[in-house]
Design an enzyme around this catalytic site. Sequence first.
Site, PDB file in Angstrom:
ATOM      1  N   LYS A  59       0.840  -1.209   0.000  1.00 22.93           N
ATOM      2  CA  LYS A  59       0.000   0.000   0.000  1.00 22.93           C
ATOM      3  C   LYS A  59       0.870   1.253   0.000  1.00 22.93           C
ATOM      4  O   LYS A  59       0.581   2.232  -0.691  1.00 22.93           O
ATOM      5  CB  LYS A  59      -0.940  -0.005   1.214  1.00 22.93           C
ATOM      6  CG  LYS A  59      -2.041  -1.054   1.073  1.00 22.93           C
ATOM      7  CD  LYS A  59      -2.812  -1.280   2.344  1.00 22.93           C
ATOM      8  CE  LYS A  59      -3.772  -2.455   2.167  1.00 22.93           C
ATOM      9  NZ  LYS A  59      -4.386  -2.910   3.411  1.00 22.93           N
ATOM     10  N   GLN A 103      -4.751  -2.279   9.815  1.00 18.00           N
ATOM     11  CA  GLN A 103      -4.512  -3.542   9.118  1.00 18.00           C
ATOM     12  C   GLN A 103      -5.056  -4.689   9.965  1.00 18.00           C
ATOM     13  O   GLN A 103      -4.664  -4.873  11.111  1.00 18.00           O
ATOM     14  CB  GLN A 103      -2.999  -3.709   8.872  1.00 18.00           C
ATOM     15  CG  GLN A 103      -2.645  -4.854   7.962  1.00 18.00           C
ATOM     16  CD  GLN A 103      -3.155  -4.641   6.526  1.00 18.00           C
ATOM     17  OE1 GLN A 103      -3.042  -3.560   5.974  1.00 18.00           O
ATOM     18  NE2 GLN A 103      -3.744  -5.689   5.953  1.00 18.00           N
ATOM     19  N   ASP A 126     -11.472   2.198   3.976  1.00 16.49           N
ATOM     20  CA  ASP A 126     -11.773   0.771   3.754  1.00 16.49           C
ATOM     21  C   ASP A 126     -13.278   0.557   3.577  1.00 16.49           C
ATOM     22  O   ASP A 126     -13.706  -0.492   3.110  1.00 16.49           O
ATOM     23  CB  ASP A 126     -11.298  -0.059   4.961  1.00 16.49           C
ATOM     24  CG  ASP A 126      -9.911  -0.652   4.723  1.00 16.49           C
ATOM     25  OD1 ASP A 126      -9.544  -0.806   3.545  1.00 16.49           O
ATOM     26  OD2 ASP A 126      -9.215  -0.962   5.707  1.00 16.49           O
TER      27      ASP A 126
END
Length: 944
Positions: A59, A103, A126
């Site tokens: 990322k 994460q 997200d």
Amino acid sequence: MSDSSTAVRLDGKVVSEQVRRELANTVSEFKNKHPAFAPKLVAIQVGTRSDSSVYIRQKSKACNEIGILFEHIQLPSDIQQSELDKHLDKINNDPLVHGIIVQLPVPDHLNTKHIVHSICPEKDVDGFHAENIGHLSKRATEPFFHSCTPLGCIELLKRYNISVAGKNAVVVGRSDIVGSPIAMMLTNLDATVTLCHSKTKDIEAKVRNADILVVAIGKLEFIKADWVKQGAVVIDVGMNAKDDPSKKAGYRWVGDVEAAAKQRAAYMTPVPGGVGPMTVAMLLSNVVTSAIRHFEASSIVSIVPNPLTLQDPVPSDIAIASAQTPKLISQLAGELNLAHAEFEPYGKYTAKVTLDVLDRLQNNSNGHYVVVTGISPTPLGEGKSTVTIGLTQALYAHLKRPAFACVRQPSQGPTFGIKGGAAGGGYSQVTPMTSMNLHLTGDIHAITAANNLVAAAVDARLFHESTQTDMQLFNRLCPKKKGERKFADIMLRRLQNLGISKTNPDDLTPEEISRFVRLDIDQIMWRRVLDTNDRFLREITIGEAATERGMVRKTGFDISVASEIMAVLALTTSLPDMRERLGRMVVALSKKGEPITCDDIGITGALTVLMKDAINPTLMQTLEGSPVFVHAGPFANIAHGNSSIVADRIALKLVGAPAGEPVTLENAGYVVTEAGFGADIGFEKFVNIKCRASGLVPDAAVIVATIRALKMHGGGPDVVPGKPLAEEYTRENLGLLEKGFANLRRHIENVSKVGLQAVVAINAFSTDTEAELELVRRLAREAGAYDAVPTNLWAKGGAGATELAEAVVRCCSESKQNSKFHVLYDHNLPIKSKIETIAKEFYRAGSVSFSKEAERKIEEFTRNGWDKMPVCMAKTQYSFSADPALKGAPEGFDLPIRDIRASLGAGFVYPLCGAMQTLPGLPTRPCFYDIDVDSETGDVLGLF
Ligand code: NAP
């Protein structure tokens, strides 16, 4: 389309690269247009799982490639939930962060659901937050973000021009982050969706019927090739490792659908290389969308006027204020794009705004800066505050421009005494006016506390020094604790000033100890203050109790706003700067005539603590909903009488243009700040003290004039508060008016002397005639004013000042392109030259005479090195001269300087051109007779 044997590959690798290229272009184009644009993603990783580290690295790399700032916060695996919450709270409130991901998975002791819902929905790139999922499931609303994998699937359909409307879609798998959102997104695109899961009966039959098949279950080749309908579109989200000895790793990735299905499907994603690459691309897309959304919202102040219902006749100020419900302060803060951490509400309608805003917006250009001043007033005042507020209302609510007013906090002395408050008047007021005029957010109380702590400390020190030997003083100032002596930090400062570099108290020689402990206070200059017009405290005797052992002395009180600490607050630029200034304040002279400062007394840190909240300006609003900063209120004679530099600076940034963009009519708003007294005093000090200290450049000066005051300057009878006005003031009298215009002409000339243009605001009264207003208008334009405009903002609010606002906008616009602004004198000139420059250039005095005392002090100040500061003239506001009775535009007079004092903390010397009253008294009938509380409602009554 497919050939007869094999499906078109829905190639996520190719499409995601295309998406990333497009995003990189978008970011760079946006940056070119708006240099301050800096999208930023923060990824939190708890622990050190290697797979998580790999994903985060991917990322980070992807962000770097397209110009997104990436911050990786790695936290220990045993972090407690509460600690993690603090990290999230901080980045949630950081306006420079546009996307946050945690994460997953996190260690078992942490609550994943809680974490997902602790990320604010506006930064939840997200798309996992319940609020985002919830909005997706409602037809009428849109989430801030869609979760990335589903969004990637839909993007693939779009990029391959596959129509969805009217198709039968079957989604197998109903997880919150993949299956369910895909089903909802397909429904929103008008597909008829069947959602299957582990309890679904006869999945095969449903799959056979699917025009579009999305499978996300994580079961290796669960969907058999022959279940797939001929010509279907197949999106295989599943990622399953299948043993394969031919591969180095011993396995290869396969999907949830048998690969042979491509023989039947028209389109199909490969595994790997299908949905997988799209997920990161969509994350990047979400961050860019968020950053643009945030940038656009935060670079434009929302304008949400609060309409007035005007009444005729105009009710009392308090009746008008009570009839208008202000916006909640959190709403106003939101309209100004303040981050949660940047404001602290004090009740429903006021908040402190922190100086952090200046850091966040440091690269923004300032908005237009307008100072409101006035002609030499009558004792009734000519309505400067009302014009300041009304003009802001006009700019904001009627011209729809971002506009801020910056005004001083009224002292409670006059509120209960003779003059009344200072929240404006009629339909041009700061609201709630009761809070504004009473305790507000406690800044004046903080100043009172700080000032009087200094007074107590100085007298106590004098007392202790007189009753103790050097060693006794030393033992008490630096007591042994566990056998060790230590200097407090502030003591090291004093030692440094004394030229002693030792840091261990035990190393000092007896001579050094004596110099360190003995301030040898002789002449105390510091007085006590309170915020009440208590005339009997002007001169008092202290130390009468037997405990003070005869150390009786005369001193006195000033009004709190006359404290040097108030001037420090108004002129400071930051917390460290305020601390420095407070430390420099001279409180007494020693027997040798040397200045003793707050640093010497050891009190600077404590004063800064008392003042640390007061440094933040108070956010309020006008009756029509435009923002107002109320901050500081230094006396306009012995201090400089202007509101604070920090308030003006924050306001200018909030309405300013984004970094790197020139200020234009379209992208920047207006800050209207008020300078106390007439322009010969308040405006002169605004320019030469405030702007010199702040470095800010004004674009226009509004001079407030009334027909009444001009007639008085033309020779009209005295105007006395409480007495009816003479007929000259209520009937047309063009002769008197034209004669008195000389006063306004001189103020217009003075404004142009510092390179500014003056817009004259004629604060019109109902008795003023058209011919009178027209005469002033014509004469003002002939005298060089940019424009002169009658206003009716007391009776009409902003609607009564739209013409004035338009003139101000035009004037600012021209000035921004070609500013000629400059201060009047070089502060390095000798003190006398500076005084003479002001006296001759601004007042038109023929000469300046200095008393012996003033001469002596000027020499002393020069020896002390205090001659490099600006000069703050203490002079009557009623005349250009030192004689209040000398009206109009006198010239050639002598300006007598009786005395001169220094405010080292504020950073100016102040010559006294006459007797100064520093503690007003109460009249026979003070305002407090009319002030009360409605015991039924709790409302305040009778404040004007
Ligand atoms: P998940 O949370 O485990 O959900 C699995 C879903 O499949 C559940 O709804 C479950 O039904 C259903 N299911 C399980 N066995 C089934 C069966 N025999 N028949 C019908 N339905 C069944 O998984 P997920 O996070 O959604 O991920 C699914 C797959 O997609 C995994 O292989 C994952 O690795 C992959 N994935 C890929 C990406 C990518 O970027 N390519 C991203 C995310 C996920 P119940 O609700 O009834 O239990």
